[in-house]
Design a protein around this motif. Structure first.
Motif, PDB file in Angstrom:
ATOM      1  N   LYS A  71       0.559  -3.805  10.536  1.00  0.00           N
ATOM      2  CA  LYS A  71       1.736  -4.247  11.261  1.00  0.00           C
ATOM      3  C   LYS A  71       2.099  -2.756  11.493  1.00  0.00           C
ATOM      4  N   ARG A  72       2.397  -2.723   9.928  1.00  0.00           N
ATOM      5  CA  ARG A  72       3.319  -1.271   9.444  1.00  0.00           C
ATOM      6  C   ARG A  72       2.812  -0.156   9.967  1.00  0.00           C
TER       7      ARG A  72
ATOM      8  N   VAL B  59       1.133  -1.717   0.213  1.00  0.00           N
ATOM      9  CA  VAL B  59      -0.275  -0.075  -0.479  1.00  0.00           C
ATOM     10  C   VAL B  59       0.670   0.812   0.387  1.00  0.00           C
ATOM     11  N   THR B  60       0.869   2.054  -1.297  1.00  0.00           N
ATOM     12  CA  THR B  60       1.551   3.478  -1.147  1.00  0.00           C
ATOM     13  C   THR B  60       1.100   4.799  -1.363  1.00  0.00           C
ATOM     14  N   LYS B  61      -0.202   4.664  -1.942  1.00  0.00           N
ATOM     15  CA  LYS B  61      -1.179   5.144  -1.289  1.00  0.00           C
ATOM     16  C   LYS B  61      -2.985   4.887  -0.764  1.00  0.00           C
ATOM     17  N   ALA B  62      -3.015   5.411   0.688  1.00  0.00           N
ATOM     18  CA  ALA B  62      -4.250   4.861   1.057  1.00  0.00           C
ATOM     19  C   ALA B  62      -5.595   6.094   0.873  1.00  0.00           C
ATOM     20  N   ALA B  63      -6.775   6.352   1.053  1.00  0.00           N
ATOM     21  CA  ALA B  63      -7.813   7.169   1.255  1.00  0.00           C
ATOM     22  C   ALA B  63      -8.172   6.814   2.353  1.00  0.00           C
TER      23      ALA B  63
ATOM     24  N   GLY C 163       4.837   6.645   6.566  1.00  0.00           N
ATOM     25  CA  GLY C 163       4.619   7.147   5.520  1.00  0.00           C
ATOM     26  C   GLY C 163       3.842   6.963   4.026  1.00  0.00           C
ATOM     27  N   ILE C 164       2.935   6.902   3.967  1.00  0.00           N
ATOM     28  CA  ILE C 164       1.801   6.618   3.215  1.00  0.00           C
ATOM     29  C   ILE C 164       1.313   7.737   2.898  1.00  0.00           C
TER      30      ILE C 164
ATOM     31  N   VAL D  77      -0.247  14.491   2.715  1.00  0.00           N
ATOM     32  CA  VAL D  77      -1.774  14.124   2.707  1.00  0.00           C
ATOM     33  C   VAL D  77      -2.299  15.342   1.809  1.00  0.00           C
ATOM     34  N   HIS D  78      -3.814  15.032   0.989  1.00  0.00           N
ATOM     35  CA  HIS D  78      -4.040  15.491   0.026  1.00  0.00           C
ATOM     36  C   HIS D  78      -5.574  15.632   0.532  1.00  0.00           C
ATOM     37  N   PHE D  79      -5.821  16.916   0.496  1.00  0.00           N
ATOM     38  CA  PHE D  79      -7.306  17.174   0.745  1.00  0.00           C
ATOM     39  C   PHE D  79      -8.929  17.256   0.240  1.00  0.00           C
ATOM     40  N   THR D  80      -9.475  16.825   0.000  1.00  0.00           N
ATOM     41  CA  THR D  80     -10.520  17.050  -0.877  1.00  0.00           C
ATOM     42  C   THR D  80     -11.518  16.588  -0.609  1.00  0.00           C
ATOM     43  N   THR D  81     -12.771  17.318  -1.285  1.00  0.00           N
ATOM     44  CA  THR D  81     -14.436  17.050  -1.056  1.00  0.00           C
ATOM     45  C   THR D  81     -15.074  15.959  -2.479  1.00  0.00           C
ATOM     46  N   SER D  82     -14.386  16.069  -3.586  1.00  0.00           N
ATOM     47  CA  SER D  82     -14.610  14.570  -4.145  1.00  0.00           C
ATOM     48  C   SER D  82     -13.924  13.422  -4.120  1.00  0.00           C
ATOM     49  N   LEU D  83     -14.524  12.132  -4.642  1.00  0.00           N
ATOM     50  CA  LEU D  83     -14.581  11.262  -4.127  1.00  0.00           C
ATOM     51  C   LEU D  83     -13.547  10.815  -5.458  1.00  0.00           C
ATOM     52  N   ALA D  84     -13.825  11.401  -6.195  1.00  0.00           N
ATOM     53  CA  ALA D  84     -13.402  11.125  -7.633  1.00  0.00           C
ATOM     54  C   ALA D  84     -11.262  11.156  -7.705  1.00  0.00           C
ATOM     55  N   GLU D  85     -10.921  12.019  -7.086  1.00  0.00           N
ATOM     56  CA  GLU D  85      -9.846  11.799  -6.365  1.00  0.00           C
ATOM     57  C   GLU D  85      -9.257  10.733  -6.010  1.00  0.00           C
ATOM     58  N   LEU D  86     -10.182   9.859  -5.478  1.00  0.00           N
ATOM     59  CA  LEU D  86      -9.287   8.061  -5.341  1.00  0.00           C
ATOM     60  C   LEU D  86      -9.692   7.053  -6.171  1.00  0.00           C
TER      61      LEU D  86
END
Length: 720
Positions: free
Chosen positions: A461-462, A297-301, A320-321, A360-369
């Motif tokens: 665990k990470r 997992v390198t990018k989570a939401a 670090g994610i 961290v990137h903050f947004t109101t758009s689910l499309a950015e997931l």
């Protein structure tokens, strides 16, 4: 096992060879004894360096040997005495870790060189023990009483730089520690060793040492909450102050002997192994942690920036994610962003690091997931709302993205049913505050794939969590078992107890907070809202039924009635207790609550009776334990270790009691069964007091050891 070689002409290099951490097993102790004797007896050898292979000095004792009737190999104390008493300088080259007996070995050496990344400590207290190879006697002589007390009674580790500042090590090496130790050893060849032999030095005591020891004992007793090892640690250090070295060593051994035989030491060592065991999950199809590879997992939401979402976001960033944090509107987004950034700055300040706000990137758009590997939904605990979120996530996320819910008890299968990928859905139940609490319940639905479970477990665990795989049912493991515990506490109030009595009994058992103080901290309105949604409050289901019953079983409306009075807990300064101000933490008994309880009993013709602390502990804890046996029999937890680690790391169960199921085994299953039957007869309208079928089977089978309980489960695990 220890390798011997002579280097640079006059230096004997002894390398501990007991992978993975060169623990002081019988073989390693024998190897040290033999090689040190050889070096001291060789006239060509002028100095000795002791190191560990693979960049690790020594991780301490081999805990597996504690369970053996007798420990083979040379004892530690004479071995370390031989090192210290020798006439040649011995230098410890510390890489990786020097923990427990490993640090005591280093203290027996005349000099210590540590790598800059090394960690040192005496963690025996976390196993219900104390350092018993001279650690409580040598360390105060080296760094002083106050610093030694801090390290020995807490078991905390220090960095090499901190150790240098304390005087635990003589040098810190940035590169080749062993080579630095060899060069150091050559420089001190022939120099007087008497000042370097800690057993011959007086303990450096401040003038107010008696006061210091008294204050330390008082502090330890408050913090330990019934654990005896920290108290014994203070007593051992006191011996280093008041007795000659050999008499102090004798006291250390006496205290260790008492601790070693104690149930608390067994409980804490059980926790040590159980914590490692819970990562080895298994699904009914045969897939398990050994042969299932998690996906990176390198990018989570994170969906939702309320209390839980903010904590989860911070936990991910600390690991670090990269995180995409989503809120529904700009106002809530800006509030969440501000709080998350402040939290990250505080966390970075603690660790003396630069806050990774860029992650961290903050947004109101689910499309950015669309690029996220894994999404954690953390919206309000409401099934229709969560199902709507999951339906949208199923549309906007990649087909191979994992969809996780931070639900505390809702049906994960129902959430998965609205997606096009039920195999990618798992529950990830974090505990508040999510960036601090160690527990993570990974909830396996019927359709959850092994890869999804493995990925969620590895991510936990990470994040530094103790991840436990559990099955899918209302409340999962922790909250399902908590329900009868809370209900019994309320029933005890109805019958004559006070919040202070119940809390005092549970805190005396070892909990940091009792039921009612904890409820005030969490907010009484939280549970009230859940009960209202479940249809438990309001008019009776059957008007002919007793006014204190709902849906055919006993129900206490006391928490609901307290909320109806506007008493919400610490948040508004009034709950089961009074607080000096809204948000205050100091709880004081409230006479108006006592009057409220008296009026309630009078209204319902309940004659109050005397309730002692033993009944409080038995009613609350045995009801919880009984539900634990049902959880095992239902296949929601794979084994007692899973339940115990959930309660130790998520619900404040005292570690020196080992967890609910271990505690039941220590009390004796026949005793638990007998007391449950007793209380069930007294309260026939409380179903959770009916002893579970598994408990009865275990008692009928002679109360076998806890590690065999899995063999008595009624059927294959339904989910695990």
């Amino acid at each position: 096992m220890a390798r011997y070689e002579q280097v640079h002409g006059s230096v004997a290099l002894i390398t501990l060879t007991g992978p993975p951490v060169n623990a002081l097993s019988a073989a390693v102790r024998q190897g040290i004894t033999d090689t040190v004797s050889r070096a001291l007896g060789d006239p060509e050898v002028k100095s000795v360096v002791i190191c560990g292979q693979n960049g690790v000095f020594c991780g301490g004792a081999d805990i597996r040997e504690f369970a053996k009737p007798t420990m083979g190999g040379p004892p530690l104390v004479p071995m370390m005495a031989a090192i210290e008493e020798g006439d040649k300088p011995v230098v410890a080259a510390i890489e990786g870790v020097a923990l427990g007996g490993g640090l005591e070995l280093a203290l027996g050496c005349h000099y210590r060189i540590a790598h800059s990344k090394a960690r040192l400590g005496l963690p025996e207290v976390t196993l219900g023990l104390l350092p018993a190879a001279g650690g409580t006697q040598r360390l105060p002589r080296l760094i002083g009483v106050a610093a030694a007390l801090d390290l020995i009674t807490t078991g905390r580790h220090v960095t090499a730089q901190q150790a240098l500042k304390l005087g635990m090590v003589d040098q810190v090496a940035e590169q080749n520690t062993v080579e630095a130790a060899i060069q150091f050893a050559k420089q001190v060849e022939g120099k007087p060793l008497l000042p370097r032999k800690l057993s011959l030095q007086p303990t450096a005591c401040p003038p107010e040492v008696d006061t210091l020891l008294e204050e330390a004992m008082a502090q330890v007793k408050r913090r330990a909450r019934g654990a005896i090892a920290p108290v014994a640690c203070v007593m051992a250090v006191r011996a280093a102050v008041t007795l000659p070295y050999q008499a102090g060593m004798q006291k250390e051994q006496e205290l260790m002997s008492t601790l070693f035989r104690s149930s608390q030491a067994r409980a804490m060592q059980y926790c040590f192994f159980a914590q490692r065991a819970v990562g080895r999950w298994k699904l009914p199809g045969g897939a398990h942690s050994v042969n299932t590879k998690p996906r990176p997992v390198t990018k989570a939401a994170v969906i939702g920036l309320g209390t839980m979402g903010r904590g989860i976001t911070v936990a991910l960033v600390k690991a670090g994610i990269a995180v995409v944090a989503v809120e529904t509107n700009d106002k809530q987004l800006q509030t969440g962003k501000q709080i998350v950034c402040e939290m990250l700055k505080r966390e970075a300040e603690k660790r003396k690091e630069t806050p990774r706000l860029d992650l961290v990137h903050f947004t109101t758009s689910l499309a950015e997931l669309k690029d996220s590997d894994l999404v954690i939904e953390a919206v309000f605990e409401d099934m229709p709302l969560k199902k709507q979120v999951f339906k949208e996530l199923s549309s906007v996320c990649r087909a191979d993205a994992f969809l996780c819910s931070n639900t505390s008890g809702l049906d994960v299968d129902e959430l998965a049913s609205v997606t096009r990928r039920p195999e990618m859905v798992v529950g990830m139940h974090f505990f508040a505050p999510a960036h601090v609490m160690r527990l993570l319940e990974v909830v396996c639905g019927r359709g959850s794939s092994p890869e999804a479970v493995a990925t969620a477990m590895q991510l936990g665990k990470r994040l530094g969590k103790v991840s436990v795989a559990v099955g899918n049912c209302s409340g999962f493991v922790g909250n399902r078992m908590l329900k009868p515990y809370l209900e019994e506490a309320n029933f005890l109030l109805e019958e004559g107890a006070t919040p202070e009595l119940v809390d005092a009994a549970l805190e005396e058992f070892g909990f940091a907070m009792g039921v009612f103080r904890m409820s005030d901290l969490s907010g009484l309105d939280v549970g009230w809202r859940i009960r209202k949604e479940a249809g438990l409050t309001g008019p009776d289901v059957d008007p002919r039924d007793h006014p204190r019953r709902r849906q055919g079983r006993r129900y206490s409306p006391l928490p609901d009635l307290v909320c109806e009075q506007g008493r919400l807990g610490q948040k508004n300064g009034r709950g089961w207790y009074l607080y000096d101000k809204p948000g205050g933490r100091v709880a004081t008994p409230d006479p108006s609550i006592h009057r409220f309880l008296e009026d309630y009993r009078l209204k319902h013709a309940i004659s109050p009776r005397h309730i002692d602390r033993q009944e409080v502990v038995e009613r609350c804890l045995f009801a919880l334990i009984n539900e634990g046996f049902r959880v095992l029999d239902d296949g929601i937890a794979a084994g007692p270790e899973d339940i115990d680690m959930i309660y130790v790391f998520g619900y404040g169960w005292p570690r020196h009691r080992g967890g609910p199921m271990f505690y039941a085994a220590m009390v004796g299953l026949p005793k638990v069964l007998e007391r449950l039957e007793h209380y069930r007869q007294a309260h026939p309208d409380v179903p959770h007091l009916e002893p579970s079928a598994l408990l009865r089977r275990l008692v009928d089978s002679g109360s076998p050891p806890i590690d065999t309980w899995r063999d008595f489960l009624q059927r294959p695990h339904s989910q695990l």
